[in-house]
Design a protein around this motif. Sequence first.
Motif, PDB file in Angstrom:
ATOM      1  N   ARG A   1       5.132  -0.362 -12.679  1.00 57.95           N
ATOM      2  CA  ARG A   1       4.880  -0.097 -11.257  1.00 57.95           C
ATOM      3  C   ARG A   1       3.557   0.656 -11.084  1.00 57.95           C
ATOM      4  O   ARG A   1       2.774   0.347 -10.187  1.00 57.95           O
ATOM      5  N   GLU A   2       3.301   1.646 -11.941  1.00 59.21           N
ATOM      6  CA  GLU A   2       2.049   2.402 -11.843  1.00 59.21           C
ATOM      7  C   GLU A   2       0.842   1.489 -12.066  1.00 59.21           C
ATOM      8  O   GLU A   2      -0.171   1.602 -11.371  1.00 59.21           O
ATOM      9  N   THR A   3       0.934   0.597 -13.043  1.00 58.89           N
ATOM     10  CA  THR A   3      -0.166  -0.332 -13.304  1.00 58.89           C
ATOM     11  C   THR A   3      -0.421  -1.231 -12.110  1.00 58.89           C
ATOM     12  O   THR A   3      -1.568  -1.497 -11.741  1.00 58.89           O
ATOM     13  N   GLU A   4       0.659  -1.696 -11.480  1.00 56.35           N
ATOM     14  CA  GLU A   4       0.519  -2.542 -10.292  1.00 56.35           C
ATOM     15  C   GLU A   4      -0.163  -1.773  -9.165  1.00 56.35           C
ATOM     16  O   GLU A   4      -1.085  -2.287  -8.508  1.00 56.35           O
ATOM     17  N   ILE A   5       0.264  -0.537  -8.948  1.00 56.42           N
ATOM     18  CA  ILE A   5      -0.338   0.284  -7.891  1.00 56.42           C
ATOM     19  C   ILE A   5      -1.810   0.536  -8.191  1.00 56.42           C
ATOM     20  O   ILE A   5      -2.666   0.435  -7.296  1.00 56.42           O
ATOM     21  N   LEU A   6      -2.126   0.858  -9.433  1.00 57.83           N
ATOM     22  CA  LEU A   6      -3.511   1.135  -9.807  1.00 57.83           C
ATOM     23  C   LEU A   6      -4.400  -0.087  -9.605  1.00 57.83           C
ATOM     24  O   LEU A   6      -5.542   0.031  -9.137  1.00 57.83           O
ATOM     25  N   SER A   7      -3.907  -1.251  -9.956  1.00 54.32           N
ATOM     26  CA  SER A   7      -4.694  -2.475  -9.772  1.00 54.32           C
ATOM     27  C   SER A   7      -5.020  -2.684  -8.293  1.00 54.32           C
ATOM     28  O   SER A   7      -6.159  -3.000  -7.929  1.00 54.32           O
ATOM     29  N   LEU A   8      -4.018  -2.490  -7.433  1.00 48.39           N
ATOM     30  CA  LEU A   8      -4.228  -2.659  -6.000  1.00 48.39           C
ATOM     31  C   LEU A   8      -5.131  -1.564  -5.439  1.00 48.39           C
ATOM     32  O   LEU A   8      -6.003  -1.826  -4.603  1.00 48.39           O
ATOM     33  N   ALA A   9      -4.933  -0.336  -5.903  1.00 47.69           N
ATOM     34  CA  ALA A   9      -5.740   0.779  -5.408  1.00 47.69           C
ATOM     35  C   ALA A   9      -7.191   0.644  -5.868  1.00 47.69           C
ATOM     36  O   ALA A   9      -8.116   0.933  -5.103  1.00 47.69           O
ATOM     37  N   CYS A  10      -7.401   0.225  -7.105  1.00 46.21           N
ATOM     38  CA  CYS A  10      -8.766   0.015  -7.608  1.00 46.21           C
ATOM     39  C   CYS A  10      -9.506  -0.985  -6.728  1.00 46.21           C
ATOM     40  O   CYS A  10     -10.678  -0.765  -6.377  1.00 46.21           O
ATOM     41  N   ARG A  11      -8.835  -2.040  -6.377  1.00 46.23           N
ATOM     42  CA  ARG A  11      -9.488  -3.053  -5.539  1.00 46.23           C
ATOM     43  C   ARG A  11      -9.800  -2.486  -4.156  1.00 46.23           C
ATOM     44  O   ARG A  11     -10.893  -2.689  -3.615  1.00 46.23           O
TER      45      ARG A  11
END
Length: 205
Positions: free
Chosen positions: A6-16
């Motif tokens: 879940r953290e990786t998914e959030i980070l990917s979206l937040a990075c973008r």
Amino acid sequence: MPRAARETEILSLACRAFGEAGYVAVSMADVAAAAGISKPLIYNYFGSKEGLFASCLRFAGDLIADDIDRTAEAGQVGLARALVTLEGIFEVLEERRWIWRLFFDTTRPASQELDAIVARYTARLTERAAEGVAEMLAAAGNADPLDAEALAAVWASVFDTLVVWWLGHPEVSAAEMTRRSARLFVAVTLDGDAAQRVLAEVGGA
């Protein structure tokens, strides 16, 4: 979903989001909506908007620095190493070009933590650049440390300029940009026969 995933998914979206719009323009509610989760959950994971951005910098920095470490260990020397390094970065960024912009976001807050993260990854990249330059100069019989320092500064500027130019041309693929970089490098550094050999290594003109 496990917390790490879940953290990786959030980070990917937040990075973008941060990379495309800038720190100031992105809210925690925006990221939560994109991830399909509640805003309190993001605060639970990252503590604050600045904490989320710090995690994004680490996430993006690891992707870039780890790939440069990988290409540095491939055994290439001189111009070949430079091109392999660029090729790796173009491939890492091709589907997520916004990552590079995170480190140059002028809207992010003044923060010792954020400054330290950027400085740490910058130092990793600078160290690898210095290694490559030293190897290239040594092969030419040049052991002058100031020459190495000056050339490392030139390489860092050229590297960043090529990446930034490419980011502004989304129609250019990673493979095309690698070949373009090779053409530009050999045009100013090598004779015709050597140029053809290098171009052949990156797929021709």
